[in-house]
Design an enzyme around this catalytic site. Structure first.
Site, short mmCIF file in Angstrom:
data_model
loop_
_atom_site.label_atom_id
_atom_site.label_comp_id
_atom_site.label_asym_id
_atom_site.label_seq_id
_atom_site.Cartn_x
_atom_site.Cartn_y
_atom_site.Cartn_z
N LYS A 143 -1.25 7.97 31.51
CA LYS A 143 -2.63 8.37 31.80
C LYS A 143 -3.48 7.18 32.26
O LYS A 143 -4.62 7.36 32.67
CB LYS A 143 -3.29 8.92 30.53
CG LYS A 143 -2.57 10.05 29.88
CD LYS A 143 -2.92 11.36 30.51
CE LYS A 143 -2.35 12.47 29.63
NZ LYS A 143 -2.38 13.76 30.27
N CYS A 190 -3.56 22.98 28.46
CA CYS A 190 -3.17 22.77 27.06
C CYS A 190 -4.40 22.77 26.16
O CYS A 190 -4.51 21.96 25.22
CB CYS A 190 -2.39 21.48 26.88
SG CYS A 190 -0.90 21.40 27.85
N ASP A 248 -7.90 11.02 19.56
CA ASP A 248 -7.04 11.27 20.72
C ASP A 248 -7.68 10.55 21.90
O ASP A 248 -8.69 11.01 22.42
CB ASP A 248 -6.95 12.79 20.94
CG ASP A 248 -6.19 13.15 22.20
OD1 ASP A 248 -5.91 14.34 22.39
OD2 ASP A 248 -5.89 12.24 23.01
N HIS A 285 -7.15 19.20 22.87
CA HIS A 285 -5.85 19.44 23.52
C HIS A 285 -4.87 19.93 22.45
O HIS A 285 -4.99 19.57 21.27
CB HIS A 285 -5.38 18.13 24.14
CG HIS A 285 -4.13 18.22 24.94
ND1 HIS A 285 -2.88 18.23 24.37
CD2 HIS A 285 -3.92 18.27 26.26
CE1 HIS A 285 -1.96 18.30 25.32
NE2 HIS A 285 -2.57 18.32 26.47
N GLN A 322 -7.59 10.56 27.25
CA GLN A 322 -8.48 10.66 28.41
C GLN A 322 -9.60 9.64 28.41
O GLN A 322 -10.46 9.66 29.29
CB GLN A 322 -9.08 12.08 28.48
CG GLN A 322 -8.06 13.17 28.68
CD GLN A 322 -7.36 13.14 30.03
OE1 GLN A 322 -7.78 12.45 30.95
NE2 GLN A 322 -6.27 13.88 30.16
C1 LIG Z 1 -6.72 14.87 25.58
C2 LIG Z 1 -5.22 14.87 25.66
N1 LIG Z 1 -4.51 14.69 24.53
C3 LIG Z 1 -3.15 14.66 24.55
C4 LIG Z 1 -2.46 14.84 25.75
C5 LIG Z 1 -0.94 14.76 25.73
O1 LIG Z 1 -0.53 13.59 26.39
P1 LIG Z 1 1.06 13.33 26.60
O2 LIG Z 1 1.15 12.04 27.38
O3 LIG Z 1 1.57 14.53 27.36
O4 LIG Z 1 1.65 13.24 25.21
C6 LIG Z 1 -3.17 15.05 26.94
C7 LIG Z 1 -2.44 15.29 28.23
N2 LIG Z 1 -3.13 16.26 29.02
C8 LIG Z 1 -2.61 16.59 30.31
C9 LIG Z 1 -1.36 17.42 30.22
S1 LIG Z 1 -1.66 18.99 29.52
C10 LIG Z 1 -3.71 17.33 31.11
O5 LIG Z 1 -3.43 17.73 32.24
O6 LIG Z 1 -4.84 17.43 30.59
C11 LIG Z 1 -4.57 15.04 26.90
O7 LIG Z 1 -5.30 15.22 28.02
#
Ligand SMILES: Cc1ncc(COP(=O)(O)O)c(CN[C@@H](CS)C(=O)O)c1O
Length: 411
Positions: free
Chosen positions: A225, A365, A199, A122, A202
């Site tokens: 999440k 992203c 990270d 991401h 997910q």
């Molecule tokens: C693997 C991974 N790593 C970082 C992020 C960012 O998380 P935030 O809470 O926005 O900071 C995400 C968030 N992905 C969302 C928004 S693009 C998706 O629709 O896949 C993610 O999936």
């Protein structure tokens, strides 16, 4: 009764129609919905206990501080961290990863060092490392993916060397849903003297995470999440690294003493928590942890795996549909990326929304991964603990109807 049917009534938002069809919410990888238990916990805090933390000697201030620090302890237990000193509250995964890249990167990375990443990351786990590499004249080294989008472990070990200072990888990737072998990657990374930054955005909603068993150095995730609120996330870091790291944000709360021209810092974890924190968010995250713990992460994983074992083959069997990532359902942690050949993903998602089904369309992203997949964008369906068999039946029907609509104009 499957978990989804049993737990669905905890989520008021799911009981609505969209375009006269029952809502089927399959965008959980973007953000999950909150159960009443989380909503009520946050309301109760704001209605009974809210005050600023760590400052007031009055009763509400003491209660708010107690609730906030109890939330931190709850996070510690949830990820099995050794100490609450290792559990930092942030705004979310993105902030957490930026803090590591800025603060740990500044003390650990020198010119010529390698930072290992994968094409499936991401942007939140790519762009901060790009900025660090530019600041330090370090090298970004990308680990290949195999033909089904898994990390190529042979290529990883080839590229791992004494120059490797940081390995930054998703535990579960947000487009393909692949589950990376983090424990083995951490072991190999430590053998060459590197640190591993994970990270966990997910992975935390889908499986039990034990940071000590994985032996990761940093682990980042977001409350929204995992059925909690937005605006709150966690950075786990081994105490030995956090002690070496300078704060990233400065101001109240994070200081020990402020002189006219210099200041000293508070102890961990508060050294990194400048300003008034998101108390309500932390309470909500803690309530989400209690909710997940009551159900059991193994139960959630088994539920989602059972649904994936049903829906993935059905989707793969639809002529003219391309499904990305591993062929095997067991290698998809709740996420399926797919396209209907010849139809732009945005048109697919719009047509599916007309049938009440909410899926994502775009690059998610993950633009380097889109390039690796040789597509501009994909559709993505992502499951949650409340997903039911009926949801997936409606999803498959919507895919078929969407394909037929664009082929012969009827839906
Ligand atoms: C693997 C991974 N790593 C970082 C992020 C960012 O998380 P935030 O809470 O926005 O900071 C995400 C968030 N992905 C969302 C928004 S693009 C998706 O629709 O896949 C993610 O999936």
């Amino acid at each position: 009764m499957m978990l989804g049917d049993k737990r669905r009534n905890d989520f008021p938002i799911l009981y609505q129609t969209v375009n006269d069809e029952p809502l089927v919410y399959l965008d959980n990888a973007a953000t999950t919905q909150k159960p009443r238990q989380v909503l009520e916990a946050m309301s109760y805090y704001d209605e009974h206990d809210h005050a600023n933390v760590h400052r007031g000697v009055h009763t509400l201030g003491a209660r708010a501080t107690e609730a906030y620090e109890a939330a931190r302890e709850n996070v510690r237990q949830f990820i099995h961290a050794h100490s609450t000193k290792e559990v930092l509250f942030t705004r979310g995964t993105t902030t957490s990863l930026n803090w590591v890249a800025q603060s740990y990167g500044d003390v650990a990375v020198e010119a010529g060092d390698d930072i290992l990443l994968s094409y499936a990351e991401h942007h939140a786990n790519l762009v901060p490392w790009q900025q660090l590499a530019k600041r330090k004249q370090a090298n970004l080294v990308y680990i290949d993916l195999d033909e089904e989008g898994r990390l190529d472990m042979t290529d990883f070990q080839t590229k791992l060397s004494s120059k490797t200072k940081i390995v930054a990888l998703a535990h579960v990737t947000n487009v393909l849903g692949t589950i990376q072998p983090i424990k083995e990657i951490a072991r190999l990374t430590h053998e060459v003297g590197g640190v591993i930054v994970v990270d966990g955005a997910q992975s935390v909603p889908h499986m039990a995470v034990d940071v000590q068993d994985l032996d990761v150095d940093f682990y980042a995730f977001s409350g929204h999440k995992m059925y909690g609120p937005t605006g709150i996330g966690v950075l786990y870091g081994k105490e030995k690294w956090l002690e070496q790291m300078s704060p990233v944000e400065f101001g109240g709360e994070m200081i020990e003493f402020v002189h006219l021209y210099n200041s000293t810092w508070a102890d961990l974890p508060w050294k990194f928590e400048a300003g008034t924190p998101n108390m309500t968010g932390a309470i909500g995250l803690s309530a989400a942890i209690d909710y997940l713990t009551t159900i059991g992460m193994t139960t959630i994983m088994q539920h989602e795996q059972a649904l994936m074992a049903d829906v993935l083959p059905r989707l793969q069997a639809i002529e003219g549909v391309t499904v990305f990532g591993p062929t095997s359902p067991s290698e998809h942690a709740g996420v399926i990326a797919f396209n209907i050949d010849g139809i732009h993903p945005h048109d697919v998602a719009t047509a599916m929304d007309m049938q009440g089904v909410a899926v994502r369309a775009g690059h998610h992203c993950a633009q380097p991964l889109m390039k690796w997949l040789d597509v501009q964008a994909t559709n993505r369906a992502s499951l949650g603990l409340y997903t039911t068999q009926a949801d997936l039946n409606q999803f498959i029907q919507a895919v078929i109807a969407t394909k037929e609509f664009f082929q012969n104009g009827t839906i």
